[in-house]
Design a protein around this motif. Structure first.
Motif, PDB file in Angstrom:
ATOM      1  N   LEU A  15      43.882  44.526  42.684  1.00  0.00           N
ATOM      2  CA  LEU A  15      43.773  43.073  42.796  1.00  0.00           C
ATOM      3  C   LEU A  15      44.194  42.333  41.527  1.00  0.00           C
ATOM      4  O   LEU A  15      44.293  41.102  41.531  1.00  0.00           O
ATOM      5  CB  LEU A  15      42.329  42.681  43.147  1.00  0.00           C
ATOM      6  CG  LEU A  15      41.835  43.117  44.527  1.00  0.00           C
ATOM      7  CD1 LEU A  15      40.350  42.792  44.684  1.00  0.00           C
ATOM      8  CD2 LEU A  15      42.639  42.437  45.629  1.00  0.00           C
ATOM      9  N   GLU A  68      45.067  34.623  37.797  1.00  0.00           N
ATOM     10  CA  GLU A  68      43.699  34.155  37.971  1.00  0.00           C
ATOM     11  C   GLU A  68      42.866  35.248  38.632  1.00  0.00           C
ATOM     12  O   GLU A  68      43.402  36.244  39.127  1.00  0.00           O
ATOM     13  CB  GLU A  68      43.670  32.888  38.823  1.00  0.00           C
ATOM     14  CG  GLU A  68      44.221  33.077  40.228  1.00  0.00           C
ATOM     15  CD  GLU A  68      44.301  31.776  41.012  1.00  0.00           C
ATOM     16  OE1 GLU A  68      44.261  30.705  40.371  1.00  0.00           O
ATOM     17  OE2 GLU A  68      44.396  31.835  42.251  1.00  0.00           O
ATOM     18  N   GLU A  74      51.988  35.506  43.231  1.00  0.00           N
ATOM     19  CA  GLU A  74      50.755  35.769  42.510  1.00  0.00           C
ATOM     20  C   GLU A  74      50.475  34.659  41.508  1.00  0.00           C
ATOM     21  O   GLU A  74      51.381  33.989  41.028  1.00  0.00           O
ATOM     22  CB  GLU A  74      50.848  37.091  41.736  1.00  0.00           C
ATOM     23  CG  GLU A  74      50.849  38.324  42.582  1.00  0.00           C
ATOM     24  CD  GLU A  74      50.812  39.574  41.722  1.00  0.00           C
ATOM     25  OE1 GLU A  74      50.431  40.618  42.253  1.00  0.00           O
ATOM     26  OE2 GLU A  74      51.171  39.502  40.529  1.00  0.00           O
ATOM     27  N   SER A  92      40.617  36.341  41.625  1.00  0.00           N
ATOM     28  CA  SER A  92      40.298  36.000  43.005  1.00  0.00           C
ATOM     29  C   SER A  92      38.806  36.223  43.258  1.00  0.00           C
ATOM     30  O   SER A  92      38.150  36.976  42.531  1.00  0.00           O
ATOM     31  CB  SER A  92      41.115  36.862  43.968  1.00  0.00           C
ATOM     32  OG  SER A  92      40.710  38.219  43.866  1.00  0.00           O
TER      33      SER A  92
END
Length: 282
Positions: free
Chosen positions: A128, A94, A91, A96
């Motif tokens: 996410l 940031e 990971e 995505s």
């Protein structure tokens, strides 16, 4: 708004010229809905433009400024208890494209007061986000590493936030001179040490109130000796009074799409300074 899990969404609109400061105990996703400006975060100066999304660490100060163009922001605050413990794979800290798209969709639905589907979209967003382990391991780029003296002073403030450390205390802890410490601390965090301490206290108080604590109890627990000072400071940073903020949490999940509470936007006047209006927001 704040849903039944504690995920918050605030919309902030800044006139030009103006500035605004954000700090929260949870992970924050900042999305530029409209306009442009700049932000200072952990020693970096970022150029903000429509569609930009950025993650802010827990207790990270973000100073947003706009000079000529008004800007509208959507800020999602996620309690650390909702983050996955370990990463599913490799990971990065940031946002995505998929996460940015979901955030934009939720912000648009909320602005239109179209609640249907917001709960499901927020659940997808949580999946996410980087895990707690990834966040703990995150470090700024080498060029903006937190100076050692600043880090020692910050940790001292955070460990003693219920008291009132003096500048002499910070100098003794950090090993730097008063002038160097004050200048370096502000250059990295965007605010001087005493302001950072105040924001840190308010971030903790915000979490306590969201968890059901009374405003007066949260004030005492975070080192505010004066209730009126606490209320004024809370409104200045969060955009609403402690009582109004607590009322946002009165909503409870009763079915799909109904576990969120609408909170009016925070707006600033077209003048310098973080002047939030009396509209409710966060």
């Amino acid at each position: 708004m704040r849903d039944g899990r504690g995920v918050e969404l605030a919309r902030v609109e800044l006139g030009a010229p103006s500035w605004w400061v954000s700090m929260a105990e949870g992970l924050v996703l900042l999305l530029v809905v409209r306009g442009e400006g700049t932000a200072r975060c952990r020693g970096e100066r970022l150029v903000l433009h429509e569609g930009l999304a950025r993650l802010c660490m827990p207790h990270e100060v973000a100073v947003v400024e706009t000079e000529r163009t008004p800007i509208a922001l959507a800020l999602f605050q996620v309690p650390r208890t909702l983050l996955r413990t370990a990463p599913d794979g490799v990971e990065r800290f940031e946002v995505s494209p998929a996460l940015a798209s979901l955030a934009s969709d939720v912000a648009s639905r909320w602005k239109r007061e179209a609640r249907e589907g917001i709960d499901d979209a927020l659940t997808e967003m949580l999946a996410l986000l980087p895990s707690a382990r990834t966040i703990a391991a995150e470090r700024p780029r080498r060029s903006v590493l937190e100076p050692g003296a600043v880090r020692r002073a910050r940790l001292y403030l955070e460990s003693r936030f219920r008291t009132t450390p003096t500048l002499d205390d910070l100098v003794a802890e950090s090993g730097a001179s008063k002038f160097h410490l004050a200048r370096s601390f502000r250059a990295y965090h965007g605010v001087p040490p005493h302001t950072y301490l105040n924001y840190y206290r308010l971030a903790v108080a915000r979490t306590l109130i969201a968890s059901g604590a009374r405003g007066s109890d949260a004030a005492v627990a975070t080192g505010f000796a004066d209730q009126s000072h606490f209320s004024r400071s809370f409104r200045k940073l969060i955009g609403v009074s402690p009582l109004a903020y607590a009322r946002v949490g009165d909503a409870r999940p009763t079915g799909r799409g109904s576990s969120v509470r609408r909170v009016p936007d925070v707006r600033t006047s077209d003048a310098p300074g973080p002047r939030a209006s009396s509209d409710e927001g966060a």
